[in-house]
Design an enzyme around this catalytic site. Structure first.
Site, PDB file in Angstrom:
ATOM      1  N   GLU A 154     -48.728 -21.667 -12.588  1.00 31.99           N
ATOM      2  CA  GLU A 154     -49.717 -22.562 -13.125  1.00 31.99           C
ATOM      3  C   GLU A 154     -50.922 -21.651 -13.986  1.00 31.99           C
ATOM      4  O   GLU A 154     -51.810 -22.131 -14.321  1.00 31.99           O
ATOM      5  CB  GLU A 154     -50.408 -23.508 -12.352  1.00 31.99           C
ATOM      6  N   GLU A 193     -42.523 -28.880  -9.732  1.00 35.08           N
ATOM      7  CA  GLU A 193     -42.997 -29.445  -8.557  1.00 35.08           C
ATOM      8  C   GLU A 193     -43.273 -30.771  -8.655  1.00 35.08           C
ATOM      9  O   GLU A 193     -43.745 -31.401  -9.700  1.00 35.08           O
ATOM     10  CB  GLU A 193     -44.411 -28.771  -8.132  1.00 35.08           C
TER      11      GLU A 193
HETATM   12  C1  GLA Z   1     -50.042 -26.559  -7.549  1.00 32.11           C
HETATM   13  C2  GLA Z   1     -49.565 -25.425  -7.245  1.00 32.11           C
HETATM   14  C3  GLA Z   1     -48.697 -25.309  -5.878  1.00 32.11           C
HETATM   15  C4  GLA Z   1     -49.143 -26.095  -4.799  1.00 32.11           C
HETATM   16  C5  GLA Z   1     -49.567 -27.710  -5.359  1.00 32.11           C
HETATM   17  C6  GLA Z   1     -50.028 -28.612  -4.235  1.00 32.11           C
HETATM   18  O1  GLA Z   1     -49.185 -27.356  -8.280  1.00 32.11           O
HETATM   19  O2  GLA Z   1     -48.499 -24.665  -8.102  1.00 32.11           O
HETATM   20  O3  GLA Z   1     -48.637 -23.994  -5.433  1.00 32.11           O
HETATM   21  O4  GLA Z   1     -50.555 -25.412  -4.503  1.00 32.11           O
HETATM   22  O5  GLA Z   1     -50.307 -27.458  -6.530  1.00 32.11           O
HETATM   23  O6  GLA Z   1     -50.341 -29.785  -4.769  1.00 32.11           O
END
Ligand code: GLA
Length: 701
Positions: free
Chosen positions: A188, A339
């Site tokens: 991210e 994700e």
């Molecule tokens: C983000 C991060 C992950 C995790 C999720 C939890 O998207 O990329 O590593 O922390 O949030 O929701």
């Protein structure tokens, strides 16, 4: 819009698709550069499901059982290593990848491919201890401490050097590993957090110097005579932390974008040097997160991906669909959901759980909007660490939680339907324009706290998506010629080159619809010395006389019926005799009484329409009906009952439709003609969908 324009567009699309189809059968054509789908991994299912897996958190003796359970759930992808820096480089220059290689091999034994994350969102303690300058400085001047993540300083040369080294070593080791299909850069992008230190400030000043060349030029464009903001030395220019000059604020956002781009390229370049070209490179983005310009950031990536979290409450299909379409629009390619939440997250106000069946609907919605992979975050919670409460597929005891079965069912359906999706993508007749410059410009001077440009985008999206059943969200600078209708809800920053690009589209037969606040600013976030919509005034045959932030709703009436507008109203004056006033304000503040609110004007072979206010829901519906009709837009599928979303993916000689019932009740959907229902495995002309019910239809006619 002429019907011949529609026909030409149709023929071009068909030709492209035929070519894409040929390419799939003939690798030589592929290599010759035809349009392939980079999100679909050769030799694997066209649509995939997976999970984030952290083997480094568990004894190796446990891995086999995890992978067995994944395979049993039909999961085919793991994303690994993106937080494992301290394990991969336990001390400076000493690397240990053997464990990772074994994890990748064991996953492959269970028919699971690996995506490797570079671990740069979590530099180890030895690193930040030895090189304290690699830690970010916050706005308040404090350096962050170790123990969280995203603590590295994006501008620190030492940090860049160490990031490059670990990425390089990973690429040397895994760049030819047949079971590694791709890479994710960082995680991210450290939420685009900047380091507010002297170095960042100096780099920003140098970048401005390079861009503007002279302080005179900068002072002119930022109108620094105002409030004695004038700069006589580049070193005087501050990092804006809010309440600064709009020119300075917008340039800072652009600088931040370029710093993160440079940060990722530092890793991408070295990975590309060692990795086989078949390995993709992506980055996991965050929907409408606005820390940087995503059109710039996604440029060097093979494809975009994003992390799709609902947080509290339940999925809003419009908002989620819009965000998928936004992500697809970054590169105008299919994407991955890197994700998504297995039921619940741990970071929202109320970390409520999705209803049974809701995550399955979400997963299918991702595919419907152009994703080719959906990964759950995460497989299993670490026994300690900041995210102990987050949703997972297995519990702390290592056995499946109830949600596991829903994932298993969905993943099995993905496999069943995968072939239909091979070589398919979303093709739309309508585009919504979203610009980071305009978003930032409005955010920095909202004029009314109630003006939310993303909520406005969403309100256009809702009806446009419903009627067209397929919609692209793209940069205003993207090629527009294939669209029948292009809508820009808040195109605030509209410099001359962009105006030319839009005019070209209209001249050639397109219909451009502009929303309020459009055509007000130049590229320096300064007011254009024309009235809105700036360089488009002549094409519109009208201009905005005055804008008003509203305290309460105003009456409005005309071609789209009568109702109300809220938040923002612009008084338009018509200059051209053939400009048509579609809507007029009723009695309000005196200034707006009886004045035009919506104007449309033919221009070239096309049309330009300006909507000067925030329409209520009822009006938005009639406005969109008018737009769609006037532009000759046709629905991708045909009528569906309320609460049912239909989407289409198109490939050589086939159209795949995805129906999802979000209504909360049973719904029957009639098809335009008989089609193959892949999930129920039968042919028919209608489907019964329970709440959160999904069906995938293949139409080869
Ligand atoms: C983000 C991060 C992950 C995790 C999720 C939890 O998207 O990329 O590593 O922390 O949030 O929701």
């Amino acid at each position: 819009m002429s019907s011949s324009y529609g026909l030409v567009r149709f023929l071009v699309v068909i030709l492209l698709l035929q070519f894409a189809g040929m390419a799939q059968q003939n690798p030589a054509v592929h290599e010759a550069g035809s349009h392939n789908i980079p999100t679909q991994i050769p030799g694997r299912d066209a649509i995939l499901m997976g999970a984030a897996w952290y083997p480094e958190q568990w004894p190796e003796s446990r891995w086999e059982e995890d992978l067995r359970l994944m395979e049993a759930a039909n999961l085919k992808v793991v994303r690994i290593a993106e937080f494992a820096w301290s394990r991969m480089e336990p001390s400076e220059g000493h690397y240990d990848f053997d464990w990772l290689e074994r994890a990748i091999a064991l996953a492959a034994k269970h028919h699971i491919i690996s995506v490797l994350g570079t671990p740069t969102a979590a530099p180890p303690a030895w690193l930040t201890q030895k090189y304290p300058e690699t830690l970010r400085v916050e706005e308040n001047g404090q350096r962050v401490t170790h123990g969280n993540r995203a603590h590295g300083s994006v501008t620190s040369p030492k940090y860049r050097e160490l990031c490059r080294k670990i990425a390089e070593q990973m690429a040397i080791r895994f760049g030819h590993n047949p079971n590694v299909v791709g890479w994710q850069i960082d995680n991210e992008y450290g939420y685009a957090l900047m380091s507010y230190d002297d170095l960042s400030r100096k780099l920003f000043q140098d970048w401005l110097k390079d861009k503007y060349k002279t302080l005179d030029d900068l002072n002119t464009h930022w109108t620094t005579e105002y409030w004695s903001e004038k700069y006589d030395d580049w070193q005087e220019i501050p990092i804006p932390v809010g309440g600064h000059n709009p020119g300075l604020m917008l340039e800072w956002k652009r600088f931040v974008t370029l710093e993160w781009d440079d940060y990722q390229r530092n890793q991408i370049d070295v990975i590309r040097q060692y990795a086989e070209p078949r390995q993709f490179i992506t980055g996991n983005l965050m929907g409408f997160f606005d820390g940087f310009d995503h059109y710039v950031i996604t440029k060097p990536l093979t494809f975009a991906s994003w992390d799709d979290y609902v947080g509290s409450g339940h999925v809003d299909p419009d908002r989620n669909g819009l965000t998928h379409d936004l992500t697809r629009g970054f590169k105008r390619e299919n994407f991955w959901v890197m994700e998504t939440q297995p039921g619940a997250v741990n970071w929202h106000a109320v970390n409520s759980f999705l209803n049974r069946g809701e995550a399955r609907a979400m997963a299918w919605q991702a595919i419907a909007h152009g994703a080719d992979d959906v990964n759950y975050w995460q497989w299993r919670s670490a026994l300690n660490g900041q995210e102990e409460y987050h949703g997972t597929l297995v519990g702390p005891d290592g056995t499946p939680v109830p949600f596991y079965d829903e994932v298993k069912q969905t993943a099995q359906e993905f496999s069943k339907a995968e072939n239909a999706f091979r070589g398919t993508t979303v093709m739309s007749q309508v585009a919504l324009l979203y610009s980071y410059d305009s978003h930032w410009a409005i955010q920095s001077q909202r004029h009314t706290r109630n003006y939310d440009d993303i909520a406005l985008l969403e309100s256009y999206y809702r009806d446009l998506r419903k009627l067209s059943q397929s919609l692209d969200v793209i940069s205003p600078y993207a090629p527009l010629e294939t669209y029948k209708l292009v809508v820009a809800p808040s195109l605030n920053v509209l410099p001359q080159d962009l105006a030319e690009h839009l005019l070209e589209y209209v001249r050639n037969g397109g219909h451009l619809v502009l929303g309020p606040r459009s055509g007000m600013k130049d590229q320096f976030n300064g007011l254009l010395p024309q009235r809105q919509p700036g360089f488009l005034v002549d094409a519109l045959g009208g201009r905005v006389e005055q804008y008003y932030a509203l305290e309460k709703n105003l009456p409005i009436s005309g071609t789209w019926g009568s109702g109300e507008v809220s938040t923002w109203a612009e008084q338009i004056k018509v200059n051209a005799p053939d400009a048509e006033i579609l809507m007029t304000y009723g009695k309000s503040n005196g200034w707006l009484d009886g004045q035009p609110a919506v104007v449309t004007h033919p221009f070239g072979k096309g049309r330009i329409t300006y909507i000067g206010a925030v329409l209520d829901d009822k009006h938005m519906t009639t406005a969109v009906e008018w737009m769609v009709k006037t532009s000759g837009v046709t629905a991708a599928f045909g009528p569906v009952p309320d609460g049912v979303e239909v989407s289409r993916r198109v490939g050589a000689g086939k159209q795949v439709y995805i129906l999802i019932n979000y209504s909360g009740e049973n719904r029957q959907v009639a098809f335009p003609h008989s089609m193959k229902m892949l999930l129920q495995n039968k042919e028919g002309a209608s489907a019964d969908l329970p709440p959160y019910g999904v069906e995938v239809l293949v139409d080869s006619k």
